[in-house]
Design a protein around this motif. Structure first.
Motif, PDB file in Angstrom:
ATOM      1  N   LEU A   1     -14.960  -5.239   4.326  1.00  0.00           N
ATOM      2  CA  LEU A   1     -15.490  -4.812   3.040  1.00  0.00           C
ATOM      3  C   LEU A   1     -15.749  -3.308   3.036  1.00  0.00           C
ATOM      4  CD1 LEU A   1     -16.395  -5.690   0.236  1.00  0.00           C
ATOM      5  CD2 LEU A   1     -18.647  -6.156   1.195  1.00  0.00           C
ATOM      6  N   CYS A   2     -16.328  -2.796   4.102  1.00  0.00           N
ATOM      7  CA  CYS A   2     -16.577  -1.353   4.217  1.00  0.00           C
ATOM      8  C   CYS A   2     -15.265  -0.573   4.153  1.00  0.00           C
ATOM      9  CB  CYS A   2     -17.301  -1.026   5.518  1.00  0.00           C
ATOM     10  SG  CYS A   2     -19.072  -1.082   5.370  1.00  0.00           S
ATOM     11  N   HIS A   3     -14.251  -1.083   4.826  1.00  0.00           N
ATOM     12  CA  HIS A   3     -12.947  -0.416   4.831  1.00  0.00           C
ATOM     13  C   HIS A   3     -12.408  -0.272   3.410  1.00  0.00           C
ATOM     14  CE1 HIS A   3      -8.869   0.635   5.935  1.00  0.00           C
ATOM     15  NE2 HIS A   3      -8.438  -0.384   5.206  1.00  0.00           N
ATOM     16  N   TYR A   4     -12.439  -1.357   2.650  1.00  0.00           N
ATOM     17  CA  TYR A   4     -11.937  -1.304   1.280  1.00  0.00           C
ATOM     18  C   TYR A   4     -12.846  -0.479   0.381  1.00  0.00           C
ATOM     19  CZ  TYR A   4      -8.220  -4.580   2.298  1.00  0.00           C
ATOM     20  OH  TYR A   4      -7.101  -5.160   2.814  1.00  0.00           O
ATOM     21  N   ALA A   5     -14.145  -0.538   0.599  1.00  0.00           N
ATOM     22  CA  ALA A   5     -15.085   0.264  -0.194  1.00  0.00           C
ATOM     23  C   ALA A   5     -14.873   1.751   0.059  1.00  0.00           C
ATOM     24  CB  ALA A   5     -16.518  -0.134   0.130  1.00  0.00           C
ATOM     25  N   ASP A   6     -14.611   2.105   1.310  1.00  0.00           N
ATOM     26  CA  ASP A   6     -14.378   3.508   1.649  1.00  0.00           C
ATOM     27  C   ASP A   6     -13.103   4.055   1.003  1.00  0.00           C
ATOM     28  OD1 ASP A   6     -16.683   3.622   3.153  1.00  0.00           O
ATOM     29  OD2 ASP A   6     -15.663   3.326   5.078  1.00  0.00           O
ATOM     30  N   GLN A   7     -12.154   3.178   0.717  1.00  0.00           N
ATOM     31  CA  GLN A   7     -10.905   3.619   0.084  1.00  0.00           C
ATOM     32  C   GLN A   7     -11.095   3.948  -1.390  1.00  0.00           C
ATOM     33  OE1 GLN A   7      -7.562   1.042   0.719  1.00  0.00           O
ATOM     34  NE2 GLN A   7      -8.132   0.677   2.848  1.00  0.00           N
ATOM     35  N   ARG A   8     -12.187   3.469  -1.968  1.00  0.00           N
ATOM     36  CA  ARG A   8     -12.493   3.723  -3.378  1.00  0.00           C
ATOM     37  C   ARG A   8     -11.287   3.394  -4.253  1.00  0.00           C
ATOM     38  NH1 ARG A   8     -17.307   5.415  -3.992  1.00  0.00           N
ATOM     39  NH2 ARG A   8     -17.151   6.655  -5.849  1.00  0.00           N
ATOM     40  N   ILE A   9     -10.815   2.178  -4.128  1.00  0.00           N
ATOM     41  CA  ILE A   9      -9.637   1.692  -4.838  1.00  0.00           C
ATOM     42  C   ILE A   9      -9.929   1.627  -6.333  1.00  0.00           C
ATOM     43  CG2 ILE A   9      -8.112  -0.290  -5.139  1.00  0.00           C
ATOM     44  CD1 ILE A   9      -8.710  -0.951  -2.159  1.00  0.00           C
ATOM     45  N   SER A  10      -9.061   2.222  -7.107  1.00  0.00           N
ATOM     46  CA  SER A  10      -9.248   2.174  -8.555  1.00  0.00           C
ATOM     47  C   SER A  10      -8.563   0.941  -9.123  1.00  0.00           C
ATOM     48  CB  SER A  10      -8.691   3.435  -9.209  1.00  0.00           C
ATOM     49  OG  SER A  10      -7.298   3.512  -9.017  1.00  0.00           O
ATOM     50  N   LEU A  11      -9.217   0.336 -10.084  1.00  0.00           N
ATOM     51  CA  LEU A  11      -8.680  -0.843 -10.744  1.00  0.00           C
ATOM     52  C   LEU A  11      -8.332  -0.482 -12.176  1.00  0.00           C
ATOM     53  CD1 LEU A  11     -11.271  -3.502  -9.555  1.00  0.00           C
ATOM     54  CD2 LEU A  11      -9.048  -2.987  -8.570  1.00  0.00           C
ATOM     55  N   ASP A  12      -7.238  -1.040 -12.649  1.00  0.00           N
ATOM     56  CA  ASP A  12      -6.833  -0.848 -14.032  1.00  0.00           C
ATOM     57  C   ASP A  12      -6.765  -2.229 -14.665  1.00  0.00           C
ATOM     58  OD1 ASP A  12      -5.664  -0.355 -16.483  1.00  0.00           O
ATOM     59  OD2 ASP A  12      -4.119   0.969 -15.677  1.00  0.00           O
ATOM     60  N   LEU A  13      -7.635  -2.494 -15.607  1.00  0.00           N
ATOM     61  CA  LEU A  13      -7.691  -3.818 -16.217  1.00  0.00           C
ATOM     62  C   LEU A  13      -6.384  -4.186 -16.913  1.00  0.00           C
ATOM     63  CD1 LEU A  13     -11.318  -3.813 -17.647  1.00  0.00           C
ATOM     64  CD2 LEU A  13     -10.489  -4.764 -15.497  1.00  0.00           C
ATOM     65  N   ASP A  14      -5.603  -3.208 -17.302  1.00  0.00           N
ATOM     66  CA  ASP A  14      -4.310  -3.479 -17.927  1.00  0.00           C
ATOM     67  C   ASP A  14      -3.296  -4.031 -16.926  1.00  0.00           C
ATOM     68  OD1 ASP A  14      -5.152  -2.656 -20.449  1.00  0.00           O
ATOM     69  OD2 ASP A  14      -4.565  -0.575 -20.081  1.00  0.00           O
ATOM     70  N   ASP A  15      -3.538  -3.832 -15.621  1.00  0.00           N
ATOM     71  CA  ASP A  15      -2.635  -4.352 -14.583  1.00  0.00           C
ATOM     72  C   ASP A  15      -2.749  -5.855 -14.438  1.00  0.00           C
ATOM     73  OD1 ASP A  15      -1.644  -1.856 -14.008  1.00  0.00           O
ATOM     74  OD2 ASP A  15      -2.949  -1.530 -12.279  1.00  0.00           O
ATOM     75  N   GLY A  16      -3.873  -6.416 -14.770  1.00  0.00           N
ATOM     76  CA  GLY A  16      -4.089  -7.852 -14.646  1.00  0.00           C
ATOM     77  C   GLY A  16      -4.662  -8.239 -13.300  1.00  0.00           C
ATOM     78  N   ALA A  17      -5.069  -9.490 -13.218  1.00  0.00           N
ATOM     79  CA  ALA A  17      -5.743  -9.997 -12.019  1.00  0.00           C
ATOM     80  C   ALA A  17      -4.828 -10.016 -10.800  1.00  0.00           C
ATOM     81  CB  ALA A  17      -6.288 -11.396 -12.279  1.00  0.00           C
ATOM     82  N   LYS A  18      -3.562 -10.388 -10.960  1.00  0.00           N
ATOM     83  CA  LYS A  18      -2.661 -10.476  -9.805  1.00  0.00           C
ATOM     84  C   LYS A  18      -2.544  -9.135  -9.098  1.00  0.00           C
ATOM     85  CE  LYS A  18       0.238 -14.294 -11.270  1.00  0.00           C
ATOM     86  NZ  LYS A  18       1.606 -14.725 -11.535  1.00  0.00           N
TER      87      LYS A  18
END
Length: 46
Positions: free
Chosen positions: A7-24
């Protein structure tokens, strides 16, 4: 690797999410830390 470290690894990456991309697409960005990735993305988590 423990869940906390993953979880820390992914949190440190600060991954941006785009709701238009969808859940998949957004689920796929988080590897195996989310439940049932295969059911959502249709492929095995790496």
């Amino acid at each position: 690797m423990s869940f906390d470290k993953k979880l820390c690894h992914y949190a440190d990456q600060r991954i941006s999410l785009d709701l238009d991309d969808g859940a998949k697409v957004n689920y796929g960005k988080f590897g195996d830390i989310l439940a049932e990735v295969k059911a959502v993305t249709g492929k095995k988590a790496e």
